[in-house]
Write a protein that holds these residues in place. Structure first.
Motif: not given
Length: 162
Positions: A100-118, A141-148
């Motif tokens: 909402d501040a007008g930033l356009i971002m691209a990044g990589v998310e990498h981590g484990s089953r429950y925790v990841h870095n961005i 990662r709060a919830l994982e159901k299949g592809r969701f």
């Protein structure tokens, strides 16, 4: 040789398995850790269960538990918390978003089953003086159901003005 109990010293080396605590500058377990390693560098040459807390944590196999440090490396891990986490069988994805501040971002998310870095870079083009942005975040990662999946992320941005 296996050890049950605690080991304290500048350098702690157990060629076998450790069940208990290793606390020192450098800690090494040869065949499995069940307990904790506290030090500058912690190395488990097999699977580990418990916690590794130090500047650099390395587990050759799966880490069941947590790794807390500047750099964490494991084949697989439940919850690594660090600036740089290298999880060989973790999840990695590319993200893009706008704020909402007008930033356009691209990044990589990498981590484990429950925790990841961005890790992300971006731009704020719609202002009087355009700015580049860098971002670093931590997510759960709060919830994982299949592809969701549902992740809860906290991200810190820094703007670089000309």
């Amino acid at each position: 040789r296996d050890v049950e109990g605690a080991q304290f010293g500048l350098t702690n080396i157990i060629p076998g398995a450790q069940q208990g605590l290793q606390a020192g500058l450098v800690n090494f377990v040869g065949h499995g850790l069940r307990g904790a390693q506290l030090g500058l560098a912690n190395i488990a040459n097999d699977e580990a269960e418990g916690a590794q807390i130090g500047l650099v944590n390395f587990t050759r196999g799966k880490m069941t538990g947590t790794m807390i440090g500047l750099v964490n490396v494991a084949e697989d891990a439940d919850a690594p918390l660090g600036l740089i986490n290298v999880i060989w069988h973790g999840h990695t994805q590319v993200d893009a978003w706008a704020t909402d501040a007008g930033l356009i971002m691209a990044g990589v998310e990498h981590g484990s089953r429950y925790v990841h870095n961005i890790y992300a870079v971006g731009v704020k083009p719609m202002s009087d003086s355009p700015a580049f942005a860098v971002a670093l975040g931590l997510g759960i990662r709060a919830l994982e159901k299949g592809r969701f999946t549902l992740d809860v992320d906290a991200i810190e941005y820094g703007l670089l003005h000309h």
